[in-house]
Structure formats: structure tokens, C-alpha cells
Write an enzyme that holds these catalytic residues in place. Structure first.
Site, PDB file in Angstrom:
ATOM      1  N   GLU A  80      -3.194  15.504  -5.068  1.00 30.42           N
ATOM      2  CA  GLU A  80      -4.516  14.618  -4.719  1.00 30.42           C
ATOM      3  C   GLU A  80      -4.748  15.659  -3.054  1.00 30.42           C
ATOM      4  O   GLU A  80      -5.472  14.248  -2.199  1.00 30.42           O
ATOM      5  CB  GLU A  80      -3.334  13.509  -4.633  1.00 30.42           C
ATOM      6  CG  GLU A  80      -2.130  13.507  -3.509  1.00 30.42           C
ATOM      7  CD  GLU A  80      -1.697  11.838  -3.412  1.00 30.42           C
ATOM      8  OE1 GLU A  80      -0.445  11.588  -4.025  1.00 30.42           O
ATOM      9  OE2 GLU A  80      -1.735  11.013  -3.247  1.00 30.42           O
ATOM     10  N   CYS A 112      -0.285  10.397  -6.566  1.00 28.89           N
ATOM     11  CA  CYS A 112       1.356  11.316  -7.291  1.00 28.89           C
ATOM     12  C   CYS A 112       1.670  11.086  -8.322  1.00 28.89           C
ATOM     13  O   CYS A 112       2.320  11.806  -8.672  1.00 28.89           O
ATOM     14  CB  CYS A 112       2.035  10.939  -6.186  1.00 28.89           C
ATOM     15  SG  CYS A 112       1.575  10.329  -4.420  1.00 28.89           S
ATOM     16  N   TYR A 144      -0.214  12.533   6.934  1.00 29.02           N
ATOM     17  CA  TYR A 144      -0.680  11.454   7.676  1.00 29.02           C
ATOM     18  C   TYR A 144      -0.909  11.401   9.362  1.00 29.02           C
ATOM     19  O   TYR A 144      -0.779  12.661   9.906  1.00 29.02           O
ATOM     20  CB  TYR A 144       0.363  10.337   7.706  1.00 29.02           C
ATOM     21  CG  TYR A 144       1.234  10.075   6.310  1.00 29.02           C
ATOM     22  CD1 TYR A 144       0.959   8.640   5.406  1.00 29.02           C
ATOM     23  CD2 TYR A 144       2.115  10.540   5.695  1.00 29.02           C
ATOM     24  CE1 TYR A 144       1.402   8.441   4.393  1.00 29.02           C
ATOM     25  CE2 TYR A 144       2.911  10.824   4.181  1.00 29.02           C
ATOM     26  CZ  TYR A 144       1.701   8.875   3.724  1.00 29.02           C
ATOM     27  OH  TYR A 144       2.728   9.235   2.463  1.00 29.02           O
ATOM     28  N   THR A 153       7.401  10.941   6.580  1.00 29.66           N
ATOM     29  CA  THR A 153       7.635  11.014   5.313  1.00 29.66           C
ATOM     30  C   THR A 153       6.336  12.552   4.767  1.00 29.66           C
ATOM     31  O   THR A 153       5.834  12.246   3.485  1.00 29.66           O
ATOM     32  CB  THR A 153       7.400  10.262   4.664  1.00 29.66           C
ATOM     33  OG1 THR A 153       6.055   9.394   4.772  1.00 29.66           O
ATOM     34  CG2 THR A 153       7.727   8.693   4.788  1.00 29.66           C
ATOM     35  N   HIS A 234       9.879   8.819  -8.762  1.00 29.45           N
ATOM     36  CA  HIS A 234       8.744   9.172  -7.081  1.00 29.45           C
ATOM     37  C   HIS A 234       9.239   9.639  -6.110  1.00 29.45           C
ATOM     38  O   HIS A 234       9.923   8.316  -5.911  1.00 29.45           O
ATOM     39  CB  HIS A 234       7.433   9.201  -7.311  1.00 29.45           C
ATOM     40  CG  HIS A 234       6.836   9.357  -6.690  1.00 29.45           C
ATOM     41  ND1 HIS A 234       6.602  10.255  -6.301  1.00 29.45           N
ATOM     42  CD2 HIS A 234       6.337   8.615  -5.248  1.00 29.45           C
ATOM     43  CE1 HIS A 234       5.599  10.398  -5.197  1.00 29.45           C
ATOM     44  NE2 HIS A 234       5.613   9.366  -4.326  1.00 29.45           N
ATOM     45  N   LYS A 243      16.201   2.095  -3.786  1.00 33.23           N
ATOM     46  CA  LYS A 243      16.357   1.008  -3.769  1.00 33.23           C
ATOM     47  C   LYS A 243      15.411   0.634  -4.864  1.00 33.23           C
ATOM     48  O   LYS A 243      16.117  -0.660  -5.582  1.00 33.23           O
ATOM     49  CB  LYS A 243      14.958   0.713  -2.675  1.00 33.23           C
ATOM     50  CG  LYS A 243      15.637   0.590  -1.074  1.00 33.23           C
ATOM     51  CD  LYS A 243      14.000  -0.301  -0.648  1.00 33.23           C
ATOM     52  CE  LYS A 243      14.309   0.101   1.111  1.00 33.23           C
ATOM     53  NZ  LYS A 243      14.328  -0.516   1.644  1.00 33.23           N
ATOM     54  N   ASN A 277       8.248  15.144   1.539  1.00 30.42           N
ATOM     55  CA  ASN A 277       7.000  13.850   0.352  1.00 30.42           C
ATOM     56  C   ASN A 277       6.163  15.507   0.231  1.00 30.42           C
ATOM     57  O   ASN A 277       5.478  16.278   0.604  1.00 30.42           O
ATOM     58  CB  ASN A 277       6.572  12.534   0.777  1.00 30.42           C
ATOM     59  CG  ASN A 277       5.100  12.029  -0.360  1.00 30.42           C
ATOM     60  OD1 ASN A 277       5.540  12.813  -1.961  1.00 30.42           O
ATOM     61  ND2 ASN A 277       5.362  11.265  -0.437  1.00 30.42           N
ATOM     62  N   SER A 310      -0.320   5.965  -6.166  1.00 33.85           N
ATOM     63  CA  SER A 310      -0.697   4.355  -5.397  1.00 33.85           C
ATOM     64  C   SER A 310      -1.865   4.777  -6.071  1.00 33.85           C
ATOM     65  O   SER A 310      -3.314   5.461  -6.482  1.00 33.85           O
ATOM     66  CB  SER A 310      -0.653   5.018  -4.225  1.00 33.85           C
ATOM     67  OG  SER A 310       0.684   5.111  -3.555  1.00 33.85           O
TER      68      SER A 310
HETATM   69  N1  CAA Z   1      19.187   3.193  11.536  1.00 34.79           N
HETATM   70  C1  CAA Z   1      19.407   3.089  10.627  1.00 34.79           C
HETATM   71  N2  CAA Z   1      18.374   2.771   9.476  1.00 34.79           N
HETATM   72  C2  CAA Z   1      17.260   2.057  10.230  1.00 34.79           C
HETATM   73  C3  CAA Z   1      16.737   2.314  11.590  1.00 34.79           C
HETATM   74  C4  CAA Z   1      18.180   3.251  12.042  1.00 34.79           C
HETATM   75  N3  CAA Z   1      18.008   3.027  13.808  1.00 34.79           N
HETATM   76  N4  CAA Z   1      15.990   2.019  11.983  1.00 34.79           N
HETATM   77  C5  CAA Z   1      15.352   1.750  10.916  1.00 34.79           C
HETATM   78  N5  CAA Z   1      16.047   1.643  10.337  1.00 34.79           N
HETATM   79  C6  CAA Z   1      16.393   1.586   8.060  1.00 34.79           C
HETATM   80  C7  CAA Z   1      15.622   0.076   8.397  1.00 34.79           C
HETATM   81  O1  CAA Z   1      15.627  -0.716   8.659  1.00 34.79           O
HETATM   82  C8  CAA Z   1      14.450   0.549   7.130  1.00 34.79           C
HETATM   83  O2  CAA Z   1      15.348   0.551   5.659  1.00 34.79           O
HETATM   84  P1  CAA Z   1      15.315  -1.004   4.972  1.00 34.79           P
HETATM   85  O3  CAA Z   1      13.519  -0.695   3.997  1.00 34.79           O
HETATM   86  O4  CAA Z   1      16.178  -0.673   4.022  1.00 34.79           O
HETATM   87  O5  CAA Z   1      14.761  -2.007   5.397  1.00 34.79           O
HETATM   88  C9  CAA Z   1      14.290   1.650   6.903  1.00 34.79           C
HETATM   89  O6  CAA Z   1      14.967   2.480   7.861  1.00 34.79           O
HETATM   90  C10 CAA Z   1      12.510   2.344   7.559  1.00 34.79           C
HETATM   91  O7  CAA Z   1      12.534   1.425   8.503  1.00 34.79           O
HETATM   92  P2  CAA Z   1      11.021   0.585   8.852  1.00 34.79           P
HETATM   93  O8  CAA Z   1      10.987  -0.116   7.611  1.00 34.79           O
HETATM   94  O9  CAA Z   1      10.431  -0.112  10.205  1.00 34.79           O
HETATM   95  O10 CAA Z   1      10.131   2.081   9.104  1.00 34.79           O
HETATM   96  P3  CAA Z   1       8.833   1.690   8.811  1.00 34.79           P
HETATM   97  O11 CAA Z   1       8.074   0.253   8.762  1.00 34.79           O
HETATM   98  O12 CAA Z   1       7.772   2.880   9.998  1.00 34.79           O
HETATM   99  O13 CAA Z   1       8.027   2.691   7.623  1.00 34.79           O
HETATM  100  C11 CAA Z   1       6.951   3.733   5.888  1.00 34.79           C
HETATM  101  C12 CAA Z   1       8.139   2.906   6.706  1.00 34.79           C
HETATM  102  C13 CAA Z   1       7.003   1.885   5.609  1.00 34.79           C
HETATM  103  C14 CAA Z   1       7.948   3.048   4.222  1.00 34.79           C
HETATM  104  C15 CAA Z   1       6.516   4.384   6.675  1.00 34.79           C
HETATM  105  O14 CAA Z   1       7.169   5.518   6.396  1.00 34.79           O
HETATM  106  C16 CAA Z   1       5.446   4.860   5.504  1.00 34.79           C
HETATM  107  O15 CAA Z   1       4.211   4.118   5.699  1.00 34.79           O
HETATM  108  N6  CAA Z   1       5.423   5.699   4.731  1.00 34.79           N
HETATM  109  C17 CAA Z   1       3.875   6.330   4.038  1.00 34.79           C
HETATM  110  C18 CAA Z   1       3.985   5.577   2.637  1.00 34.79           C
HETATM  111  C19 CAA Z   1       5.280   5.369   1.951  1.00 34.79           C
HETATM  112  O16 CAA Z   1       5.857   6.454   1.532  1.00 34.79           O
HETATM  113  N7  CAA Z   1       4.662   4.762   0.711  1.00 34.79           N
HETATM  114  C20 CAA Z   1       6.041   4.741   0.119  1.00 34.79           C
HETATM  115  C21 CAA Z   1       5.547   4.319  -1.635  1.00 34.79           C
HETATM  116  S1  CAA Z   1       3.568   4.912  -2.498  1.00 34.79           S
HETATM  117  C22 CAA Z   1       4.423   5.813  -2.493  1.00 34.79           C
HETATM  118  O17 CAA Z   1       5.337   6.234  -3.546  1.00 34.79           O
HETATM  119  C23 CAA Z   1       3.148   6.875  -2.602  1.00 34.79           C
HETATM  120  C24 CAA Z   1       3.456   7.959  -2.126  1.00 34.79           C
HETATM  121  O18 CAA Z   1       4.245   9.164  -2.156  1.00 34.79           O
HETATM  122  C25 CAA Z   1       2.925   7.832  -1.049  1.00 34.79           C
END
Ligand code: CAA
Length: 389
Positions: A80, A112, A144, A153, A234, A243, A277, A310
Site C-alpha cells: 500500500e 494491509c 504517519y 506505530t 494483522h 485486544k 507496522n 483499512s
Molecule cells: N502506561 C501504560 N499505558 C498507557 C500509558 C502509560 N503511561 N498511557 C497511555 N496508555 C495506554 C492507554 O490507556 C491506551 O490503552 P487502551 O487502548 O487499552 O485504552 C493505549 O496506551 C494507547 O493510548 P491512547 O489511546 O491515548 O493512544 P493514542 O490515542 O495516542 O493512539 C492509536 C492510539 C489511535 C492506536 C494511534 O497509535 C494510531 O492512530 N495508530 C495508527 C492507526 C492504527 O494503527 N489503527 C489500528 C487499526 S487500523 C489497522 O490495523 C490498519 C493499519 O495497519 C493502520
């Protein structure tokens, strides 16, 4: 009908990595957010003379170095992060690997997911002509924008799989379950080098697609959740798989406790945790990680696969590990490559992040840097020039 599946599997990632503790320090974030919260420790960064083509050729080289190149009838290249709107990246790989001129080459895209489409197409081709070998390669560089939640990631990698009849590593079952829906969770318009993502939404859609694809799988397969000893998901980041597995176990009312569930996926995560990733390649690097790191003999065990792209298209399918698979792996090669990687500072990371992207049609030579066998030597008159080292 004879069995079909993965006869050999090998991957490649760049020599450079950024430790996510370094990123956390610069961002003034708790490193545990990355190490535990998303379950990632390091991310691979491609050198300036590496791209999806060079990584793909490096991943596939061990599969064809002993004369097998002549036997490959089709090369399916999943990505991709394509480098050309017209020419398939696989054509460059075809030359670099010395594949024969009667080989079919095509590129596949659906985020992906497309490596899984390639695997299924390869199985169908081989089922029709069992004497043929189909080379499936998935190769991606995950990028990103800086200072966005997705930044931690990122990663890069390629995986190559030889699909044959009577496979020596993994027999793939014919039953599959699919789920597709037009959603905007992650996308990259042609004019952008970095992906756009609705992060939280993407994780929700991933879990929805898993449940729906599993339900569809159960319509055609007699296998139940308890028939699987391991699951490969994935892997955008390893916490996503944890999860997902809990989600699937709950839907199936599994009696395994948290530790039991973790054991079913833990070995699939080891490589991705330190590579990051690699989009199309990530689930199959996860499979390699399972096969190469699991202490238990997996022969005869059933593995469940959830492939997610996605946008979205997803698929649940299954496979059975072959007797004696260990002797056909490239475990030492992979461990050696990972062990020898070099950590970069934050400034060096920024430099790698800004990969050359000349658009003026002038001659741009690229300094030699990669530790791999193949490199991007120049971009000249809008043409990419690859060489074997
Ligand atoms: N100690 C331990 N854990 C902590 C922490 C700390 N100090 N601070 C935060 N965390 C935990 C949070 O509680 C959270 O856990 P949960 O999900 O279990 O609640 C985790 O760390 C992540 O924290 P946030 O939710 O605050 O993270 P974020 O909003 O900054 O980003 C994300 C998370 C949205 C996945 C981001 O990394 C992102 O956008 N990634 C790219 C998109 C992606 O990978 N999506 C996955 C599905 S799509 C797909 O699979 C296709 C692909 O390849 C992209």
C-alpha cells in the site's frame, strides 16, 4: 485435490531502528504508553537507498538463491506504499531476482489486506497447476505525520512466501470468512506520502470486522475457536492483537483465562514489537515470529489468521503447520539481521523519515547505506534505478 500453502517464508527489515523510549523522551510522553499501552518497543526506519522494491528483493532472495527462480510462474506483489501508479513494483524485483521471462507479475492493493488476497490467489493457481510455484511478496513502509498519535506505530518490512502444492511449512485450508465495508478509518490520497487515520475509529472497525469475518468463516468451516492453538492477527501494533484476541474469545465464550489467551498469540508478536507496522507484511512477519520463536513443536497444529485492511476488507482463514517445518525456516538469518540492527538518535530518525523524493527529472544519485543485497542507487529522469550489491 492436493494440499496447497506456504512452502517457505522469509522476511527483511531495515538495519536502522528508533527506540520508542527516544521518541517518548522528545515528546515528553511516558515511555510505558508505547512499551505497554500499544505494546511496541522499536520501529524500523528504511535507509535512503531502501524502498518497497529493495526490501522485497531482500526478503525473497533466500527463497530463490538455489535455482528456484526459474520455477516461479507468478509473482504477486502486495503493497500500500506503491512507488508508481502504473508499473508494478514486482517488475523490478523480477529482474533483481532473475525470475524467468515467462513469469506473470502483478501488484495488488487493498491497504494491509492485499497480501492475503495474493495468498488466496496463489493457492488457487497452484491448485490448478500443482507443478507451479507462486511467489507472494508483501512490502511496505508505514509512515504517519510527525507528532500525531500514529507516529509511534511506524515501521517497515517485507515478507516473501513461496506458495506450492504439498507445502513444507503451512497447509492453507480452503474455507475463508470475509467482511468488507466502505469506511474511512485510514487512507492515503495519491498526493500524500503519509497516511491519514481516524485512529480510535480504526481500532473499532478492526474489531467489528474481526467478529463479522469470523462469523462468515464459521458458516463455511467446521473448525471452532477451540480447534486453534494459535492465532495470527494483522499487527498495526501488538496491543491491537491482544485486544482482538480477547474480543474473539469473548464472542466464543472461551474458557481460557487471560494467560491462556496470551499464550495463543504471544510468539506472533515478538518480531513486530521491534520492527513496527509493516502494513501488508505485518501478519505474515507475525506468522514467521510464531514459527521461529515458539518452543512447542507446532506440527499438525491449526493456526487462525485474521487479515485486516483499512477501508475496509478483512478475512479470517486457517492453516495447519506441516511436519518438520522447522528445517525449512530461516530462523538464524532473521535473528542475525535483527541482532545486528543499529539504533538511531532522534535527529538521525528525522533524517531517515525524510526519504528522497525528487520530482524534477534531474539525476539524483543516492549514497550507499543499506546492509541489504539490493539498493536504490538513483532516481534519474523520473526513473528508479536499482542495483544488486
Ligand atoms: N502506561 C501504560 N499505558 C498507557 C500509558 C502509560 N503511561 N498511557 C497511555 N496508555 C495506554 C492507554 O490507556 C491506551 O490503552 P487502551 O487502548 O487499552 O485504552 C493505549 O496506551 C494507547 O493510548 P491512547 O489511546 O491515548 O493512544 P493514542 O490515542 O495516542 O493512539 C492509536 C492510539 C489511535 C492506536 C494511534 O497509535 C494510531 O492512530 N495508530 C495508527 C492507526 C492504527 O494503527 N489503527 C489500528 C487499526 S487500523 C489497522 O490495523 C490498519 C493499519 O495497519 C493502520
Amino acid at each position: 485435490m492436493s494440499s496447497v500453502g506456504i512452502d517457505q517464508i522469509s522476511f527483511y527489515t531495515s538495519n536502522y531502528f528508533l527506540d520508542l523510549r527516544t521518541l517518548a523522551k522528545v515528546q515528553e510522553t511516558d515511555p510505558d504508553k508505547y512499551y505497554q499501552g500499544i505494546g511496541q518497543e522499536k520501529m524500523s526506519m528504511a535507509a535512503h537507498d531502501e524502498d518497497i522494491v529493495t526490501m522485497a528483493a531482500n526478503a525473497a532472495y533466500p527463497l530463490v538463491e538455489n535455482g528456484e527462480a526459474e520455477q516461479v510462474s507468478t509473482l504477486l506483489f502486495a503493497t500500500e506504499t506503491g512507488i508508481d501508479q502504473s508499473k508494478a513494483a514486482g517488475i523490478y524485483v523480477h529482474r533483481l531476482l532473475g525470475l524467468n521471462n515467462n513469469c506473470r507479475v502483478v501488484e495488488l492493493k487493498q491497504a494491509c489486506y492485499s497480501a492475503t488476497a495474493a495468498i488466496q490467489m496463489a493457492c488457487a493457481l497452484v491448485a490448478r497447476q500443482p507443478e507451479k510455484k507462486v511467489l507472494v511478496i508483501a512490502s511496505d513502509i508505514a509512515r504517519y505525520d510527525l507528532n500525531t498519535p500514529g507516529e509511534a506505530t511506524q515501521g517497515c518490512g517485507a515478507v516473501a512466501m513461496m506458495v506450492t502444492a504439498q507445502p513444507r511449512v503451512l497447509e492453507i485450508d480452503p474455507e475463508v470468512g470475509n467482511y468488507a465495508e466502505d469506511v474511512m478509518d485510514f487512507w492515503r490520497p495519491n498526493y500524500r506520502k503519509t497516511a491519514l487515520v481516524d485512529g480510535k475509529y480504526s481500532t473499532k472497525i478492526y474489531l467489528k470486522a474481526l467478529k463479522k469475518a469470523w462469523e462468515d468463516f464459521r458458516e463455511s468451516s467446521s473448525l471452532t475457536f477451540n480447534d486453534f492453538t494459535h492465532f495470527c492477527y494483522h499487527l498495526p501494533f501488538s496491543r491491537m492483537a491482544q485486544k482482538a484476541h480477547q474480543h474473539l474469545a469473548k464472542a466464543n465464550k472461551s474458557e481460557l483465562d487471560a494467560n491462556g489467551l496470551e499464550q495463543q498469540i504471544a510468539d506472533t508478536l515478538s518480531y513486530n514489537r521491534i520492527i513496527g507496522n509493516s502494513y501488508t507484511a505485518s501478519m505474515y512477519i507475525g506468522l514467521t515470529s510464531l514459527l521461529e520463536n515458539c518452543q512447542q513443536d507446532l506440527a499438525g497444529k491449526r493456526v487462525g489468521f485474521f487479515s485486516y485492511g483499512s477501508g475496509c476488507v478483512s478475512e479470517f482463514f486457517s492453516g495447519k503447520v506441516a511436519e518438520g517445518y522447522q528445517q525449512f525456516l530461516f530462523t538464524d538469518l532473521h535473528r542475525d539481521m535483527l541482532d545486528k540492527r543499529q539504533e538511531v538518535s532522534y535527529d538521525e530518525y528525522l533524517n531517515l523519515y525524510k526519504a528522497p523524493d525528487p520530482r524534477d527529472g534531474e539525476v539524483h544519485t543516492i549514497a550507499a547505506d543499506t546492509q541489504g543485497r539490493f539498493r536504490l542507487a538513483a532516481i534519474s529522469h523520473h526513473k528508479r534505478e536499482y542495483v544488486a550489491i
